[in-house]
Scaffold this motif. Structure first.
Motif, short mmCIF file in Angstrom:
data_model
loop_
_atom_site.label_atom_id
_atom_site.label_comp_id
_atom_site.label_asym_id
_atom_site.label_seq_id
_atom_site.Cartn_x
_atom_site.Cartn_y
_atom_site.Cartn_z
N GLN A 10 0.93 -1.34 0.09
CA GLN A 10 -0.11 -0.03 0.01
C GLN A 10 0.75 1.38 -0.03
OE1 GLN A 10 -2.63 -0.27 3.35
NE2 GLN A 10 -3.76 -2.07 2.55
N LEU A 11 1.86 1.13 0.89
CA LEU A 11 2.82 2.32 0.85
C LEU A 11 3.39 2.73 -0.40
CD1 LEU A 11 4.20 2.17 4.62
CD2 LEU A 11 2.93 3.83 3.54
N GLN A 12 4.00 1.46 -0.89
CA GLN A 12 4.71 1.66 -2.24
C GLN A 12 3.68 2.13 -3.30
OE1 GLN A 12 8.08 1.27 -2.62
NE2 GLN A 12 7.84 1.47 -4.82
N PHE A 29 9.93 -6.68 12.75
CA PHE A 29 8.97 -6.24 11.78
C PHE A 29 8.47 -5.15 12.02
CE2 PHE A 29 4.23 -5.72 11.35
CZ PHE A 29 4.06 -5.55 9.96
N TRP A 30 8.46 -4.56 12.99
CA TRP A 30 7.88 -3.25 13.41
C TRP A 30 9.03 -2.30 12.97
CZ3 TRP A 30 4.19 -0.32 13.93
CH2 TRP A 30 4.35 0.90 14.63
N GLN A 31 10.47 -2.53 13.23
CA GLN A 31 11.37 -1.68 12.82
C GLN A 31 11.62 -1.53 11.50
OE1 GLN A 31 13.20 0.25 15.03
NE2 GLN A 31 12.08 -0.31 16.83
N ALA A 32 11.50 -2.71 10.64
CA ALA A 32 11.49 -2.60 9.58
C ALA A 32 10.44 -1.87 8.77
CB ALA A 32 11.34 -4.14 8.79
N LYS A 78 10.70 1.42 6.63
CA LYS A 78 10.15 1.69 5.11
C LYS A 78 9.14 2.95 5.01
CE LYS A 78 8.43 -1.27 1.59
NZ LYS A 78 8.15 -2.76 1.30
N ALA A 79 8.34 3.09 6.14
CA ALA A 79 7.44 4.29 6.04
C ALA A 79 8.21 5.60 6.01
CB ALA A 79 6.51 3.99 7.10
N MET A 114 11.11 6.06 5.04
CA MET A 114 11.95 6.43 3.77
C MET A 114 10.82 6.74 2.79
SD MET A 114 13.95 3.50 1.40
CE MET A 114 12.18 2.70 1.09
N LEU A 115 9.79 6.25 2.42
CA LEU A 115 8.89 6.54 1.51
C LEU A 115 8.42 8.06 1.78
CD1 LEU A 115 6.74 3.35 1.22
CD2 LEU A 115 8.64 4.21 -0.47
N GLN A 116 8.11 8.16 3.14
CA GLN A 116 7.86 9.78 3.12
C GLN A 116 8.76 10.78 3.06
OE1 GLN A 116 6.67 9.69 7.41
NE2 GLN A 116 4.77 8.65 6.94
N ARG A 117 10.09 10.37 3.40
CA ARG A 117 11.09 11.24 3.03
C ARG A 117 11.31 11.48 1.39
NH1 ARG A 117 13.86 8.44 7.07
NH2 ARG A 117 14.95 7.16 5.45
N ARG A 118 11.05 10.40 0.50
CA ARG A 118 11.35 10.29 -0.71
C ARG A 118 9.95 11.16 -1.23
NH1 ARG A 118 10.84 4.97 -3.70
NH2 ARG A 118 12.66 4.46 -2.45
N SER A 119 8.81 11.00 -0.71
CA SER A 119 7.70 11.94 -1.26
C SER A 119 8.07 13.40 -0.96
CB SER A 119 6.35 11.33 -0.64
OG SER A 119 5.32 12.25 -1.09
#
Length: 593
Positions: free
Chosen positions: A225-227, A481-484, A488-489, A491-496
């Motif tokens: 969903q994030l991707q 899992f929580w840390q990963a 990931k969230a 990283m995607l927010q920074r990219r956006s």
């Protein structure tokens, strides 16, 4: 019961004042009544009588001292006729040979055992005799109703020797039968414990596998969903940027071709293109943020969350009007208005709403489920273990009756539960149960309850370690899992965020500012009306005022004439114009043609 030699030389302390007054020198024993009468604390002298403590004056016999009421508890021997008579006879028991009336030698008398409350003698400790070789030279002779003491020998009835024999069919047969029954009980307990351990392990493994599958599924869905949201944002931003660039390029070309004849028309087209680009970028930003928020947090939960919260920044409607100002509290009417306008997600973020709340709750639910299953398996295993051990202990306690004690069993305060060589009777079992010394009594009687208990304890510890390791693995998987997911969230927010900031910078370059841009030291980076350059952007970013700069861009196109549109100074990439520049350009054109 107490042992006579344990009492000798103990300090006598009064309970009224806590004073040390005497020390015990010897015991005063009436062999005719099989009764301890008291204690000798001071021997008879030439001009003084012996001093004694009657057994009735003793309040307690501890491991370090004997407690009496007061100094008056110590009396002269002649004041107690029974004690006076025993001291007058001057009978010495230590070393006296004990025989049955049938001539069976039981050993030499070494010590005696008595009840600390009543003074009743329960038995004697002897050295040598018919039982000495098997039991380290010492044995226990039960006290008969009357002990006949002569000058060198003391006689007991023949029944005393019979009471000294084990009453379970002989020592070897009793040991063999007991060991067989205990071995069978131990095997049954081990089988039950292994089964419980295996069931607990299987339940734990199933729980961990279920948690791992749920975590992987949740991670995959959240990541997808994030991707997908970020890819949609990036595609829309790229498309908008490309369209805006193409439209801007077309507008600039049209302005250059028709500058002299239609400068006003070109300005309107440029303004329309700029407004459209800005509007599309804002729409894309809003759509991307709304899509990401709604995918992670249900709109109904957003609405419930914002009511009563204070907004951390101004919230604007799509037409640019103010819905809520910074610091204002959100009411139900405001939340419904934001929902109608399609900006509920923006209001949710403005009030500090978390995008990972649902994921956190799912992880917590999975963790609690795993903990509950592990706890259930642990309690089930513990109950089975306790049942098995209690069953073994009950069987062993029944089998120890009639067995000979091979070593003295004492309570924590020094009280003797069973003396070495004594046959276990109902009174001994009751005493062991009262003081919680059943296991020690079993060991002293030569039974293997300790080995069985040790085996079951070791198996239980191994099962407990396996359960803890499984729980640790599950917890580690949850944390990983929580840390990963958080990384990931982020990283995607920074990219956006970087993509949107890049678009804002590209739109601002070459345009004037509407206010003075100052750094933290109040140095002027750009003045009102000056053009935004790459250098200005770098300085503003280094000074932490880039957002102020990008929020101060003048986006409307001014109405300028063709003459004003021409810059006074050539750019570094423009064609060089000087006195003969036109003739050189024409000559170059002729040569090319």
């Amino acid at each position: 019961m107490r042992k006579g030699s344990d009492v000798i030389d103990k300090v006598v302390v009064t309970s009224d004042k806590g004073q040390k007054i005497q020390r015990i020198l010897d015991l005063i024993f009436d062999h005719k009544r099989n009764q301890l009468l008291g204690f000798l604390v001071e021997e008879k002298g030439l001009f003084r009588d012996a001093k004694v403590i009657p057994i009735q004056e003793v309040q307690a016999i501890g491991s370090d001292a004997i407690i009496v009421k007061s100094k008056e508890s110590v009396v002269k021997a002649h004041r107690v006729p029974a004690i006076k008579e025993i001291l007058h006879q001057n009978i010495v028991l230590r070393g006296t040979r004990i025989l049955t009336t049938e001539g069976l030698y039981l050993g030499g008398l070494v010590d005696l055992f008595f009840d600390e409350h009543s003074g009743l003698v329960e038995g004697y400790e002897v050295s040598g005799g018919v039982f000495a070789d098997a039991y380290s030279g010492r044995s226990f002779v039960p006290a008969p109703e009357a002990l006949i003491i002569g000058d060198d020998v003391a006689f007991v009835p023949p029944e005393t020797a019979q009471m000294m024999e084990e009453q379970v069919g002989g020592i070897r047969g009793a040991v063999q039968a007991t060991e067989d029954r205990l071995q069978e009980s131990a095997q049954t307990a081990n089988r039950r414990l292994q089964s419980a351990s295996q069931n607990a392990g299987e339940q734990l493994q199933s729980s961990v596998e279920n948690v791992n599958r749920r975590l992987q599924s949740a991670s995959q869905n959240a990541g997808e969903q994030l991707q997908s949201s970020v890819e949609n944002v990036n595609r829309r931003l790229q498309s908008a940027s490309q369209n805006a660039g193409e439209q801007l390029q077309s507008s600039v070309e049209n302005v250059n071709r028709r500058l002299q004849s239609a400068s006003q028309n070109a300005g309107e087209q440029l303004q329309a293109a700029t407004d459209a680009t800005s509007s599309k970028l804002q729409d894309l930003n809003r759509d991307a943020a709304a899509s990401l928020t709604n995918n992670l947090v249900d709109p109904a939960e957003q609405k419930v969350y914002v009511i009563g919260k204070h907004v951390e920044r101004d919230v604007l409607t799509p037409d640019g009007s103010v819905l809520l100002l910074q610091g204002q509290s959100v009411t139900l009417v405001d939340a419904e208005a934001a929902e109608r306008l399609g900006i509920l997600d923006e209001l949710y973020r403005a009030t500090g709403g978390s995008l990972t709340a649902n994921i956190t709750r799912n992880l917590q639910a999975a963790t609690e489920s795993t903990s509950n299953r592990i706890g259930s398996a642990t309690m089930s295993s513990a109950a089975n273990l306790r049942q098995s051990v209690n069953g073994l202990a009950a069987q062993a306690i029944q089998q120890v009756r009639g067995r000979r004690v091979l070593q003295t069993v004492r309570a924590d305060d020094g009280l003797i539960i069973a003396a070495s060589g004594q046959i276990v009777t109902e009174s001994v079992l009751a005493r062991a149960q009262t003081y919680g010394k059943q296991a020690e009594l079993l060991n002293a009687a030569g039974l293997v309850a300790t080995a069985v208990r040790s085996t079951t304890s070791d198996t239980w510890l191994e099962t407990k370690v396996q359960l803890r390791q499984g729980a640790s693995v599950a917890q580690e998987n949850l944390n990983t899992f929580w840390q990963a997911l958080k990384q990931k969230a982020e990283m995607l927010q920074r990219r956006s965020t970087r993509a949107m900031r890049k678009q804002r910078i590209e739109l601002a370059l070459g345009r004037p500012v509407t206010r003075v841009i100052l750094d933290p030291e109040d140095n002027v980076i750009l003045n009102v009306g000056e053009l935004i350059t790459h250098c200005a952007v770098r300085q503003a970013e280094e000074s932490g005022v880039l957002n102020i700069l990008l929020s101060s861009v003048y986006i409307k196109e001014p109405e300028i004439s063709a003459q004003e549109l021409r810059a006074q100074k050539h750019g570094m990439a423009a064609l060089s114009h000087h006195d003969n520049g036109r003739s050189q350009l024409e000559a170059k054109s002729i040569t090319i043609n």
